[in-house]
Design an enzyme around this catalytic site. Structure first.
Site, PDB file in Angstrom:
ATOM      1  N   GLU A  32     -15.221  13.117   3.701  1.00 37.28           N
ATOM      2  CA  GLU A  32     -15.339  14.378   4.432  1.00 37.28           C
ATOM      3  C   GLU A  32     -15.221  15.578   3.495  1.00 37.28           C
ATOM      4  O   GLU A  32     -15.679  16.673   3.806  1.00 37.28           O
ATOM      5  CB  GLU A  32     -14.191  14.407   5.449  1.00 37.28           C
ATOM      6  CG  GLU A  32     -14.299  15.430   6.517  1.00 37.28           C
ATOM      7  CD  GLU A  32     -13.385  15.056   7.683  1.00 37.28           C
ATOM      8  OE1 GLU A  32     -13.613  13.994   8.311  1.00 37.28           O
ATOM      9  OE2 GLU A  32     -12.444  15.801   7.962  1.00 37.28           O
ATOM     10  N   GLY A  35       0.842  -1.195   0.000  1.00 41.55           N
ATOM     11  CA  GLY A  35       0.000   0.000   0.000  1.00 41.55           C
ATOM     12  C   GLY A  35       0.876   1.243   0.000  1.00 41.55           C
ATOM     13  O   GLY A  35       2.082   1.183  -0.297  1.00 41.55           O
ATOM     14  N   GLN A  79     -11.748   4.680  14.956  1.00 45.72           N
ATOM     15  CA  GLN A  79     -12.463   5.843  14.417  1.00 45.72           C
ATOM     16  C   GLN A  79     -13.712   5.443  13.641  1.00 45.72           C
ATOM     17  O   GLN A  79     -13.643   4.639  12.720  1.00 45.72           O
ATOM     18  CB  GLN A  79     -11.542   6.627  13.485  1.00 45.72           C
ATOM     19  CG  GLN A  79     -12.231   7.817  12.830  1.00 45.72           C
ATOM     20  CD  GLN A  79     -11.236   8.795  12.244  1.00 45.72           C
ATOM     21  OE1 GLN A  79     -10.721   8.595  11.158  1.00 45.72           O
ATOM     22  NE2 GLN A  79     -10.928   9.843  12.999  1.00 45.72           N
ATOM     23  N   ARG A 110      -7.841  10.443  14.960  1.00 42.13           N
ATOM     24  CA  ARG A 110      -7.072  10.932  13.818  1.00 42.13           C
ATOM     25  C   ARG A 110      -7.831  12.037  13.113  1.00 42.13           C
ATOM     26  O   ARG A 110      -9.041  11.946  12.927  1.00 42.13           O
ATOM     27  CB  ARG A 110      -6.840   9.796  12.822  1.00 42.13           C
ATOM     28  CG  ARG A 110      -6.284  10.254  11.499  1.00 42.13           C
ATOM     29  CD  ARG A 110      -6.068   9.103  10.546  1.00 42.13           C
ATOM     30  NE  ARG A 110      -7.288   8.584   9.986  1.00 42.13           N
ATOM     31  CZ  ARG A 110      -7.750   8.883   8.763  1.00 42.13           C
ATOM     32  NH1 ARG A 110      -7.079   9.710   7.992  1.00 42.13           N
ATOM     33  NH2 ARG A 110      -8.858   8.349   8.318  1.00 42.13           N
ATOM     34  N   ALA A 142       2.159   3.028   2.407  1.00 40.53           N
ATOM     35  CA  ALA A 142       3.295   2.999   3.331  1.00 40.53           C
ATOM     36  C   ALA A 142       4.385   2.062   2.804  1.00 40.53           C
ATOM     37  O   ALA A 142       5.570   2.405   2.805  1.00 40.53           O
ATOM     38  CB  ALA A 142       2.840   2.557   4.713  1.00 40.53           C
ATOM     39  N   PHE A 151     -10.654  20.533   5.866  1.00 40.64           N
ATOM     40  CA  PHE A 151     -11.006  19.202   6.351  1.00 40.64           C
ATOM     41  C   PHE A 151     -11.355  19.319   7.830  1.00 40.64           C
ATOM     42  O   PHE A 151     -10.965  20.279   8.493  1.00 40.64           O
ATOM     43  CB  PHE A 151      -9.827  18.235   6.146  1.00 40.64           C
ATOM     44  CG  PHE A 151     -10.177  17.051   5.282  1.00 40.64           C
ATOM     45  CD1 PHE A 151     -10.500  17.225   3.949  1.00 40.64           C
ATOM     46  CD2 PHE A 151     -10.187  15.753   5.804  1.00 40.64           C
ATOM     47  CE1 PHE A 151     -10.823  16.137   3.143  1.00 40.64           C
ATOM     48  CE2 PHE A 151     -10.506  14.658   5.013  1.00 40.64           C
ATOM     49  CZ  PHE A 151     -10.827  14.849   3.673  1.00 40.64           C
ATOM     50  N   ARG A 183     -14.069  13.925  13.652  1.00 37.33           N
ATOM     51  CA  ARG A 183     -14.939  12.784  13.372  1.00 37.33           C
ATOM     52  C   ARG A 183     -15.534  12.152  14.621  1.00 37.33           C
ATOM     53  O   ARG A 183     -16.680  11.718  14.613  1.00 37.33           O
ATOM     54  CB  ARG A 183     -14.148  11.729  12.608  1.00 37.33           C
ATOM     55  CG  ARG A 183     -13.805  12.218  11.239  1.00 37.33           C
ATOM     56  CD  ARG A 183     -12.915  11.259  10.513  1.00 37.33           C
ATOM     57  NE  ARG A 183     -12.670  11.802   9.172  1.00 37.33           N
ATOM     58  CZ  ARG A 183     -11.843  11.261   8.309  1.00 37.33           C
ATOM     59  NH1 ARG A 183     -11.162  10.173   8.623  1.00 37.33           N
ATOM     60  NH2 ARG A 183     -11.678  11.800   7.122  1.00 37.33           N
TER      61      ARG A 183
HETATM   62  C1  LIG Z   1     -12.588   4.482   2.297  1.00 36.23           C
HETATM   63  C2  LIG Z   1     -11.412   5.130   2.948  1.00 36.23           C
HETATM   64  C3  LIG Z   1     -11.099   6.465   2.654  1.00 36.23           C
HETATM   65  C4  LIG Z   1     -10.006   7.082   3.249  1.00 36.23           C
HETATM   66  N1  LIG Z   1      -9.720   8.388   2.941  1.00 36.23           N
HETATM   67  C5  LIG Z   1      -8.643   8.980   3.494  1.00 36.23           C
HETATM   68  C6  LIG Z   1      -8.304  10.329   3.161  1.00 36.23           C
HETATM   69  O1  LIG Z   1      -8.964  10.980   2.372  1.00 36.23           O
HETATM   70  N2  LIG Z   1      -7.214  10.872   3.731  1.00 36.23           N
HETATM   71  C7  LIG Z   1      -6.429  10.170   4.606  1.00 36.23           C
HETATM   72  O2  LIG Z   1      -5.436  10.723   5.070  1.00 36.23           O
HETATM   73  N3  LIG Z   1      -6.712   8.895   4.923  1.00 36.23           N
HETATM   74  C8  LIG Z   1      -7.806   8.285   4.393  1.00 36.23           C
HETATM   75  N4  LIG Z   1      -8.105   6.997   4.741  1.00 36.23           N
HETATM   76  C9  LIG Z   1      -7.150   6.231   5.553  1.00 36.23           C
HETATM   77  C10 LIG Z   1      -5.989   5.773   4.709  1.00 36.23           C
HETATM   78  O3  LIG Z   1      -6.402   5.580   3.376  1.00 36.23           O
HETATM   79  C11 LIG Z   1      -5.399   4.449   5.184  1.00 36.23           C
HETATM   80  O4  LIG Z   1      -5.124   4.552   6.539  1.00 36.23           O
HETATM   81  C12 LIG Z   1      -4.109   4.149   4.448  1.00 36.23           C
HETATM   82  O5  LIG Z   1      -4.321   4.173   3.062  1.00 36.23           O
HETATM   83  C13 LIG Z   1      -3.502   2.819   4.841  1.00 36.23           C
HETATM   84  O6  LIG Z   1      -2.368   2.595   4.019  1.00 36.23           O
HETATM   85  P1  LIG Z   1      -1.327   1.448   4.341  1.00 36.23           P
HETATM   86  O7  LIG Z   1      -0.234   1.582   3.349  1.00 36.23           O
HETATM   87  O8  LIG Z   1      -0.978   1.511   5.778  1.00 36.23           O
HETATM   88  O9  LIG Z   1      -2.138   0.113   4.122  1.00 36.23           O
HETATM   89  P2  LIG Z   1      -2.958  -0.479   2.879  1.00 36.23           P
HETATM   90  O10 LIG Z   1      -3.062   0.459   1.744  1.00 36.23           O
HETATM   91  O11 LIG Z   1      -4.206  -1.025   3.446  1.00 36.23           O
HETATM   92  O12 LIG Z   1      -2.037  -1.651   2.380  1.00 36.23           O
HETATM   93  C14 LIG Z   1      -1.824  -2.819   3.127  1.00 36.23           C
HETATM   94  C15 LIG Z   1      -0.944  -3.749   2.330  1.00 36.23           C
HETATM   95  O13 LIG Z   1      -0.562  -4.839   3.132  1.00 36.23           O
HETATM   96  C16 LIG Z   1      -0.696  -6.030   2.423  1.00 36.23           C
HETATM   97  N5  LIG Z   1      -0.940  -7.125   3.368  1.00 36.23           N
HETATM   98  C17 LIG Z   1      -1.806  -7.137   4.401  1.00 36.23           C
HETATM   99  N6  LIG Z   1      -1.752  -8.316   5.028  1.00 36.23           N
HETATM  100  C18 LIG Z   1      -0.828  -9.068   4.391  1.00 36.23           C
HETATM  101  C19 LIG Z   1      -0.329 -10.391   4.557  1.00 36.23           C
HETATM  102  N7  LIG Z   1      -0.785 -11.204   5.509  1.00 36.23           N
HETATM  103  N8  LIG Z   1       0.614 -10.829   3.697  1.00 36.23           N
HETATM  104  C20 LIG Z   1       1.068 -10.028   2.704  1.00 36.23           C
HETATM  105  N9  LIG Z   1       0.633  -8.788   2.505  1.00 36.23           N
HETATM  106  C21 LIG Z   1      -0.306  -8.307   3.337  1.00 36.23           C
HETATM  107  C22 LIG Z   1      -1.836  -5.780   1.464  1.00 36.23           C
HETATM  108  O14 LIG Z   1      -1.731  -6.629   0.365  1.00 36.23           O
HETATM  109  C23 LIG Z   1      -1.599  -4.332   1.096  1.00 36.23           C
HETATM  110  O15 LIG Z   1      -0.694  -4.258   0.021  1.00 36.23           O
HETATM  111  C24 LIG Z   1      -9.209   6.365   4.157  1.00 36.23           C
HETATM  112  C25 LIG Z   1      -9.521   5.048   4.454  1.00 36.23           C
HETATM  113  C26 LIG Z   1     -10.624   4.446   3.887  1.00 36.23           C
HETATM  114  C27 LIG Z   1     -10.974   3.056   4.290  1.00 36.23           C
END
Ligand SMILES: Cc1cc2nc3c(=O)[nH]c(=O)nc-3n(C[C@H](O)[C@H](O)[C@H](O)COP(=O)(O)OP(=O)(O)OC[C@H]3O[C@@H](n4cnc5c(N)ncnc54)[C@H](O)[C@@H]3O)c2cc1C
Ligand code: SF4
Ligand code: FES
Lengths: 254, 589
Positions: B247, B15, B232, B395, B17, B118, B292
């Site tokens: 939002e 993702g 949240q 958050r 991060a 926001f 929120r």
């Molecule tokens: C609908 C929605 C809208 C949002 N809008 C906003 C916004 O406008 N602004 C904002 O700041 N935040 C927003 N957020 C929050 C934000 O998008 C998320 O917190 C953030 O994108 C998470 O990113 P990440 O890289 O941590 O994880 P993710 O993008 O969830 O990625 C997780 C990764 O881990 C991998 N993975 C998980 N488990 C395993 C495993 N067992 N083995 C191998 N791989 C695994 C998955 O394949 C994936 O690639 C929103 C969240 C949602 C749900």
């Protein structure tokens, strides 16, 4: 529209099943699922997996039409199953098959390595001769310059366009609609100077000239990316500007 | 025997991060070799669904100090202030960097990036790419990552556990989905970027893949989960599906109305309702642009008063954007329109959208420090799965996407330094652990034909009890009941899962079972941490302890895994310059 009185209680789903460990050919299996007017085809598949047969295999994640995982053939047409409502397929049965034109890994899961390879091959990143330090802030880009490529940046990589493309069905080498649209996305971005590096592939025999402009890709695209339009622009660009490809870096509209 | 692969750095998750960490590691040490293992292709990761935007100070009328203060008060003082200072300082460069990589930000007419208001922010500072910000950020990062040959991807590999030997994390065990083979991947440093775990609740904006796997893995490897009680609820999800209406709809001027047609937020200490045509509307840090937690709580209070609508999908209020007009809706929030039309059955240009609060984000996660390091040497974490203590008890919208960049990059850089300095492996022991894990998976699932419990049944029971005990308002009795129910679910899980699928290739029933195992663990951490925190703060609101109690609980909770269930410890919050005050929105103080 079906009225409440005529609303069925259940609907039949015919699913293509294929298991590489023991099947030569896909088989069809029929499942009866509850009919709900707000259910999409993906909800029906999830119901089958949870209640009837945990071995049914398919990809999904967001259920809101943006992750691009859930493309399948529904009654012969490539669609996102999270955006295809059962109510549009009454009275059923609904036939669900893997995306056409791709090797099947299992049940409704297709192999997308070829597709990913094509995406990478068009060099979908900003290429510039020089970078300025971050402290100078963002590159300026006018709303008009953004509009030049915005549409082509909306692709969710769902591959429906490949499934619909008659050329790709016969010529596996064809770079294909989404990847060519992606190349155009960067070529048309005012911040990018990499056109010349992308031209050899997109102008090659497997690139834009393979396209016979049937336009099926743009028809099925759920995000209005218009890959056919992207290919058309690339063709135009190549005829008016091919000589610029001999310059080290192409220039964009200011 | 398990096949073993080897890399310098291994990132679990593709993702926002994970991708940012991979690029940072590649740039920090050009000769380093990086593996990215993800259970879905990176561009399917849940970052793709983020809509509204990402916050960073860029405009001359804004300041780092204001971003700091908004974040701290938003967090109800539970954020670590040194972390917030670093975050707001590094955020602008990170955002400029992703702009340089091609992210198609919406623009002002002079070509600079546009910002929008926001919730809980005192000024417009949220960068946006229409209302598909996460989608564009994720695709930009993914596409940019393709140019780094040092990054080797293992797409559709499911990580089942961390390999820990000699007090160091030295890799993972993963299942290659296509073949079903279990493999060990040795790595000198591991970064967990597996996202949140909103799927432990019934009604959520989170995608199917958000099952908290990485949190579960780290937890079971002995790393504490921090502040897990803080979950949240986003105030505006579509009833039925839980699909998010961003939002940004309120940032652009949308208003919330109860069944009497009232702007009910004014009855909940969030300020005064200005007319939608008043040029001061929408007001920052007030009404619809309050934080929120407060907005979701206001909904619950309205529900108690009978002021909400009801239909077959439950209760809801109206989010009205009609006054913005079709042109603005199409320009600024086209995805809201698409979602409302497809999944909510209304065109927001002509009708209000039905919305209700929905589980959205986990503030808690793997306990990390300001360098994105965990207490387990060699293990780093970033993104929603981590709790670096930026978000505290609540958050602020649009801080999370920026967090992925700032702390993803920190994790990538620090892990690459660690990997360079610690080249050696305890190879024999790792191999043994991997074989044991392979056997466990075979015995517990693939070759087990005696299991009785269906995955979907246990999962639904888990989600229901979390909603009942750990919802927007909580109390001792309901949380206790939830912890007991979870213990029962865990026991039933252990007694044996009934799989229909005993084959190897692409066995998604097996991965669902493994996910459920992680979900049970993190649900327990949430419920127990919540039960122990006897105060109300941010998103953790108790009807039996209604006040914030800084005396006793200006502390992070740390859930430590044990056979008998989570043990809850505490650590002080880092306060560098702004001691706790009352949290005020919608009026001066
Ligand atoms: C609908 C929605 C809208 C949002 N809008 C906003 C916004 O406008 N602004 C904002 O700041 N935040 C927003 N957020 C929050 C934000 O998008 C998320 O917190 C953030 O994108 C998470 O990113 P990440 O890289 O941590 O994880 P993710 O993008 O969830 O990625 C997780 C990764 O881990 C991998 N993975 C998980 N488990 C395993 C495993 N067992 N083995 C191998 N791989 C695994 C998955 O394949 C994936 O690639 C929103 C969240 C949602 C749900
Ligand atoms: S161009 Fe359209 S149909 Fe093709 S992959 Fe992209 S979103 Fe899907
Ligand atoms: S599940 Fe994500 S596009 Fe359908």
């Amino acid at each position: 529209m079906t009225t409440a009185a005529t609303m069925p209680e259940t609907i039949m789903i015919d699913v293509a099943r294929y298991h590489p460990e023991h099947d030569e050919e896909p088989q069809y299996e029929r499942f009866e699922v509850p009919y709900r007017s707000d259910w999409v085809v993906l909800d029906a598949l999830n119901h089958i997996k949870d209640q009837d047969d945990g071995s049914l295999t398919y990809r999904w994640s967001c259920r809101m039409g943006v992750c691009g995982s859930c493309g399948m053939m529904v009654n012969g047409v490539p669609v996102l199953t999270c955006a295809a409502f059962l109510r549009d397929y009454l009275p059923g049965p609904v036939r669900v098959e893997p995306l056409a034109g791709f090797p099947v890994e299992r049940d409704l899961v297709v192999d997308l390595k070829d597709f990913i390879g094509k995406l990478s091959a068009v060099k979908p990143w900003i290429i510039r001769e020089e970078e300025t330090p971050l402290s100078e802030g963002e590159y300026k880009q006018s709303p008009g310059q953004l509009a030049d490529f915005k549409q082509f940046s909306m692709c969710i990589n769902c591959m429906l366009c490949y499934s619909a493309c008659p050329v790709y069905q016969h010529e596996e080498e064809f770079v294909g609609p989404a990847a060519l649209a992606l190349a155009q996305r960067y070529n048309a971005d005012s911040r990018d100077e990499g056109n010349a590096e992308r031209y050899p592939l997109i102008w090659s025999d497997d690139g834009i000239w393979d396209c016979t402009f049937v336009g099926e890709c743009s028809e099925v695209c759920p995000k209005h990316v218009d890959p056919a339009g992207a290919i058309q622009s690339a063709k135009l660009e190549s005829t008016v500007g091919w000589y610029t490809s001999f310059l080290p870096l192409g220039r964009k509209r200011d | 025997m398990v096949d073993t692969l080897e890399h310098d750095i291994l990132i679990v998750g593709g993702g926002g991060a994970g991708l940012r960490a991979a690029i940072a590691a590649a740039e920090e040490s050009p000769d380093i070799d990086i593996a990215m293992v993800s259970k879905v292709y990176p561009m399917r990761s849940h970052t793709v669904s983020a809509e509204g935007g990402a916050a960073a100070v860029i405009k001359s009328n804004d300041s780092l100090e204001d971003h700091f203060r908004d974040t701290i008060s938003g967090s109800d003082w539970l954020a670590d202030q040194d972390v917030v200072e670093a975050f707001v300082r590094e955020a602008p460069d990170e955002m400029v960097q992703i702009e340089r990589w091609g992210c198609p930000w919406s623009r002002e007419s002079d070509g600079s990036v546009a910002v929008r208001p926001f919730g809980g922010m005192s000024i417009e500072r949220t960068w946006f790419a229409a209302d598909k910000t996460g989608f564009h950020m994720l695709h930009t990062l993914f596409q940019t990552s393709l140019k780094y040959t040092a990054i080797k991807r293992y797409d559709e590999w499911f990580v089942t556990r961390l390999l820990v030997e000699n007090g160091r994390c030295q890799g993972v065990v993963a299942i290659e989905l296509l073949s079903g083979q279990v493999r060990a991947i040795r790595a000198r440093a591991v970064i967990v970027c597996t996202g949140g775990g909103g799927r432990i609740f019934q009604f959520t904006t989170n995608a199917a893949i958000k099952t908290g796997d990485g949190m579960g893995m780290a937890y079971m490897a002995g790393v504490p989960l921090k502040d897990m009680e803080f979950v949240q609820y986003h105030p505006t999800g579509l009833p039925g599906t839980g699909i998010l209406i961003t939002e940004a709809a309120r940032g652009e001027g949308g208003v919330l109305l109860n069944n009497k047609g009232e702007r009910y937020l004014q009855a909940h200490d969030l300020g005064e309702a200005l007319d939608v045509n008043d040029e001061r509307h929408p007001q920052l840090r007030a009404m619809e642009l309050g934080p929120r937690d407060r907005l979701s709580q206001a909904f619950m209070k309205e529900e108690q008063k009978g002021n909400v609508f009801r239909d077959s999908e439950g209760s809801y209020v109206h989010l009205d954007v009609q006054h913005l007009g079709e042109k603005k809706i199409e320009a600024k929030i086209p995805f809201v329109r698409e979602l409302a039309k497809n999944y909510g059955g209304v065109d927001p240009v002509y009708e209000p959208i039905k919305v209700r609060p929905v589980v959205h984000y986990m503030m808690g996660g793997i306990d990390t420090d300001i360098d994105a390091a965990t207490k387990l040497p060699g293990l780093y974490a970033a993104g929603e799965c981590a709790c670096v203590s930026l978000n505290g008890a609540n958050r602020l919208g649009s801080n999370s996407l920026t967090e992925l960049l700032v702390f993803g990059a920190r994790a990538g850089r620090n892990a690459s330094i660690w990997a360079r300095e610690h080249p050696e492996f305890d190879s024999a022991a790792l191999e043994q652990q991997a074989s044991a894990e392979q056997e466990r998976i075979a015995d517990q699932y693939i070759n087990n034909h005696d299991g009785k419990e269906r995955i979907a049944t246990l999962r639904t029971e888990l989600q229901e009890t979390m909603e009942q005990g750990c919802g927007i308002y909580r109390d001792e009795v309901s949380m206790k009941a939830t912890t007991e129910k979870l213990a029962e679910i865990k026991a039933r899980f252990r007694s044996g899962i009934q799989l229909d699928d005993h084959s190897l290739s692409f066995n998604t029933e097996l991965t669902s079972a493994l996910e459920l195992e992680f979900m049970i663990e993190i649900a327990e951490a949430v419920a127990h941490s919540a039960l122990e925190r006897k105060e109300s703060r941010g998103s953790h609101q108790r009807t039996d302890y209604v006040e914030r109690d800084d005396e006793a609980y200006l502390k992070h909770s740390l859930a430590v895994h044990s056979e008998g269930g989570p043990q809850i410890n505490y650590r002080d919050v880092a306060i560098t310059k702004w001691p706790p005050e009352a949290r005020v929105y919608g009026r001066d103080h």
